[in-house]
Design an enzyme around this catalytic site. Structure first.
Site: not given
Length: 929
Positions: A426, A428, A845, A865
């Site tokens: 990922d 951000t 994803k 996250d």
């Protein structure tokens, strides 16, 4: 009213939305039918009607087992190992007379092995259970009647409860927004934990419920919501609210999702519509998978081989035994009668030689069990647990600032860390801190700002060039010069030519003044004054906007107040050298969107002039400049290219003066478009804005740095040197992802980029025509064409040994994952050094992770996250969760948790390497023994 409410802002007058403007046409007409049958009794969850619906509780479980399912599921997991299954069969046979040894000597080792492994599974699942308990026991204020809101646990919420969520708290369930601390009932929501997008979402309640507040009148609030059934779509919602015999349509504008966070708003009131596993975030999640390492799978194959050898030995032995037994008769008497057991007549009965051979086979299968290394499994489990302790106790992976050590949440995959081929990451919150800093700018063709970016620092470090020393020396000088002043979050601009009011001495001070004034006015930020210090801080829809307003403040143009129709500044006067209060009447805001790539405001200054202030991407701004507004274009383009090479995010700033007649005409068309209820409302707003955002005069460009987490470029560089490929899957737009790609060394200068984009004129034209079948066909053809072109470029580049990077947007990715295209896409992606997937949904994803894992057979590791990364973490061979500040969904679904991306280097290259070496060496030693 408790808590108070913010003054009336009338955001609908300046934003491109209208309160509650929707109708019961289209999808809303489906309410009550299949898929749209949910009924919610607001403020009356304990009524007979609500109880009869029997909706689920708000308790959320992310554990692999429950108390009832632990033994059956765990036993199933244990007996997936062929060795355990073999010893179970032997244990059962050991209770028969066939056994050559006592039952205890066979059963006890099996019980120990199974017990140790199940105990380890129970311990690891208990850790997940504790995290579930912490989340389910969070407190939220719930209406209990008579206007009284009491603290209650998340787990106790029911569908229909009215809750009060305060600033910076997570929403405990899926809610419908009733009202907020703003009188217009708007609120800002951060959904980064769900979809990875950093921009805050602006939500607004219906007019009919906007007056709901905390007093005795709230007990009389009764409404019924009819809406869609629970589903996994994060971006759509269809429903209707019945209040006082009036029907009001509900849209995603009123929906607040569990695990998103309330920002920039003191509090909101909402009614619970989906709880627990009915919430959209949980609908997007899957049950924790059972993952096994490749060494364990390979051991199973070896055990299969050994078992085959054992069966073959037993089979051959039993054949010879049967022949020998059949031929043991001489004159009707057994010649070797002493071989027959005393208490049986069949185990060695020459007259029943086939039966004796079969029984001998079963005995031999048990007798040769030493060929199957059951003790190896026990040893491996013990070693894996100890290796997990090494990971957990590693001080080099301890994040002191957040007091967060690394956590191996499962010990099954330790050695797999040393075999990773592809990392799916990922962006951000994983690669970046989601913190923007204003670092450089170009004004009137002159570049300002001496800061050094992460990209420049990483390049100097990697090349070992003299620039490395220059960078270090410059940083030291910067530290010395800034020791006296307090560091300002979002502002890392160093240039004495502009700071401290020195810009008045520059040759084009008039342009600099307009540039800084535009930064202070062109935004949607809200100022907040610290009552103790008097310091003004800003809450903005995105970190970029906050950085711009902070930069304007630090350079002398302080935005300090926003009312319903005006923006007020402390404006630096170059003549007197003092700050003066200036007010600008705010007439319109033309909002930023991914298709427009710009935002504008129209204001009237104190002299009565109408000004259009605009900022946007260079790709759309330069083409909108007037002939007399291109004075600094060439120099500004050069500076923008330099900033892009340094990994910075750039925006072009421009303005123009409007006449009254032009603005009046625009305002009429803009108001009409905003209030339209048609499906092409957004397109109408864009067309109106397009007409006025032209003939602009260029002022300059800004450059902000999306701060990477410490050590990210170095970590990625080390992983690349180890032959590990890194794919970035992000919810951000393409331009942002490319900038971060440069910043973290994923993209490098000179690397050719293969861009697969859905933003092509032909498809846009078909979309406007409304022919969906033609759009789908053209879209697929466009993706196929771009993939084919990419493969041709790949062939050419392989001959020249040039590195390639693949960049693909979300719509194109959805098409590329179709069954008939995904093999071509994967072949192209695997031939590239770096892959960036932009605007990726959580589902995409997960699909990408599954595609890479299954089609390549390589070991994949996913790291993220947020809750939007859960599918990816579960699909990959190894899931690594970042225990950041944005909730615990990723960590709770991960196999290993770390606090910073940079720890991935040590996790893979140190722990992964040694775990694999130790396990493989131990297996080989057992085989020799």
């Amino acid at each position: 009213m408790a808590g108070g409410r913010r003054r009336k802002q009338h955001f609908s007058r300046i934003h491109a939305f209208s309160c509650g403007k929707a109708s019961f046409k289209g999808e809303h007409s489906l309410i009550g039918g299949p898929g749209f049958s949910r009924v919610v009794y607001c403020n009356d969850p304990d009524s007979f009607e609500a109880g009869a619906l029997n909706y689920g509780s708000n308790y959320v479980r992310t554990t692999k087992y429950t108390l009832a399912t632990f033994f059956p599921k765990s036993l199933f997991e244990q007996f997936r190992r062929v060795a355990n299954l073999y010893f179970l069969i032997c244990a059962i046979l050991s209770f028969t007379p066939l056994s050559p040894y006592s039952a205890l000597s066979n059963v006890l080792p099996l019980v120990v092995v199974i017990g140790v492994t199940m105990g380890k599974e129970a311990l690891e699942d208990w850790r997940r259970k504790k995290q579930d308990i912490e989340m389910n026991n969070r407190k939220v204020k719930v209406h209990r009647g008579d206007g009284v809101f009491e603290n209650a646990k998340w787990r106790d919420l029911k569908v229909g409860d009215i809750v009060k969520v305060e600033k910076d708290e997570f929403f405990p369930a899926d809610l419908i927004l009733l009202s907020s601390s703003y009188e217009e009932a708007i609120c800002y929501v951060e959904t980064m934990n769900l979809d990875g997008e950093t921009n805050l979402k602006l939500k607004q309640a219906l007019d009919a419920t906007s007056n709901f507040h905390e007093d005795t009148s709230s007990q009389n609030f009764k409404a019924v919501i009819k809406c869609e059934d629970p589903n996994a779509n994060l971006y759509s919602f269809v429903g209707g609210l019945q209040l006082e015999e009036q029907q009001y349509p509900l849209t995603p504008q009123q929906l607040l999702l569990r695990d998103s966070k309330l920002r920039n708003t003191d509090f909101i009131y909402g009614v619970v519509i989906f709880t627990g596993h009915d919430t959209k975030v949980m609908q997007n999640s899957t049950d924790p998978p059972s993952k096994r390492s490749k060494i364990e799978k390979r051991m199973d194959k070896i055990v299969y081989f050994l078992f085959s050898v054992l069966v073959l030995m037993s089979f051959i032995g039993s054949i010879f035994f049967g022949i020998s037994t059949r031929e043991d008769l001489e004159n009707g008497r057994m010649t070797r009668w002493y071989l027959r057991p005393d208490d049986t007549t069949i185990y060695y009965n020459p007259k029943k030689a086939p039966v004796a051979a079969i029984l001998h086979f079963l005995t031999a299968v048990m007798l040769y069990s030493y060929l199957i290394p059951i003790s190896l499994y026990v040893s491996i489990e013990i070693v894996k647990v100890l290796q997990s302790v090494f990971i957990n106790q590693d001080l080099h992976m301890y994040y002191e600032e957040g007091d967060k050590p690394a956590r191996a949440r499962t010990s099954n995959l330790n050695e797999e860390l040393g075999q990773v081929d592809i990392v799916l990451s990922d962006k951000t919150g994983t690669l970046t801190c989601n913190s923007m800093e204003f670092i450089k700018c170009s004004v009137a063709g002159t570049a300002y700002g001496h800061g050094v970016t992460e990209v420049e620092r990483a390049l100097a470090w990697r090349k070992g060039s003299p620039l490395a020393q220059e960078v270090t020396g410059e940083e030291a000088q910067v530290e010395e010069s800034t020791e006296a002043r307090t560091s300002v979050k979002g502002f890392n601009f160093i240039d004495e030519r502009i700071t401290n009011g020195n810009w008045v001495n520059e040759p084009r001070a008039d342009v600099i003044q307009k540039f800084l004034r535009l930064l202070a006015i062109c935004h949607t930020a809200i100022p907040e004054v610290d009552e103790e210090t008097g310091r003004i801080s800003y809450e903005a829809e995105s970190p970029d906007e906050a950085a711009f307003v902070i930069a304007a403040r630090e350079l002398g143009f302080e935005f300090y107040e926003r009312t319903q129709t005006s923006i007020s500044l402390h404006d630096f006067d170059p003549i007197s050298g003092r700050k003066l209060e200036r007010s600008y009447k705010l007439l319109n805001i033309l909002e930023f969107s991914s298709s427009r790539k710009r935002m504008s405001v129209i204001v009237r200054n104190e002299e009565g002039k109408l000004l259009l202030l605009c900022k946007g991407a260079d790709s759309v701004m330069f083409e909108r400049l007037a002939k007399n507004g291109r004075e600094f274009e060439e120099k500004t383009r050069e500076h923008i290219n330099e900033y892009a090479d340094a990994g910075l995010r750039t925006l072009v700033l421009a303005y123009r003066e409007l006449d009254e007649e032009e603005h009046n005409e625009f305002n009429m068309e803009f108001t009409k478009a905003k209030n339209s209820l048609s499906t092409d409302r957004d397109e109408m707003i864009e067309e109106v804005a397009e007409k006025i955002e032209r003939n602009l005069i260029l002022l300059g460009a800004t450059a902000v740095e999306d701060k990477l987490q410490s050590g990210v470029p170095e970590c990625i560089d080390k992983l690349a040197q180890a032959g590990i490929k890194i794919w970035v899957l992000t919810g951000d737009k393409m331009e942002t992802a490319i900038n971060i790609g440069f910043a973290c060394s994923l993209l490098r200068q000179g690397m050719k980029q293969i861009v697969i984009s859905s933003e092509v004129p032909e498809i846009k034209a078909l979309e406007k025509a409304g022919d969906e079948s033609a759009v789908t066909a053209a879209f697929k053809a466009n993706v196929l064409r771009q993939i084919s072109e990419g493969k041709e470029l790949q062939t050419t580049s392989s001959e020249n040994s040039e590195a390639l990077a693949l960049i693909i947007d979300g719509k194109s990715l959805a098409c590329a994952l179709d069954d008939d295209i995904k093999d071509m896409f994967l072949e192209l992606a695997l031939g590239c050094a770096s892959v960036i997937c932009c605007r990726s949904s959580p589902k995409q994803k997960g699909l990408v992770a599954r595609l890479v894992k299954i089609r390549t057979g390589n070991t994949t590791l996913a790291i993220g996250d947020g809750a939007n990364d859960v599918g990816m973490l579960q699909e990959a061979d190894i899931g690594v969760g970042i225990s950041g500040v944005e909730g615990m969904q990723a960590v709770m679904s991960s196999d290993i948790a770390i606090a910073q991306f940079r720890y991935l280097e040590r996790l893979l290259l140190v722990h992964g390497h040694w775990c694999y070496r130790r396990i493989s060496s131990m297996v080989l030693l057992y085989s020799k023994c």
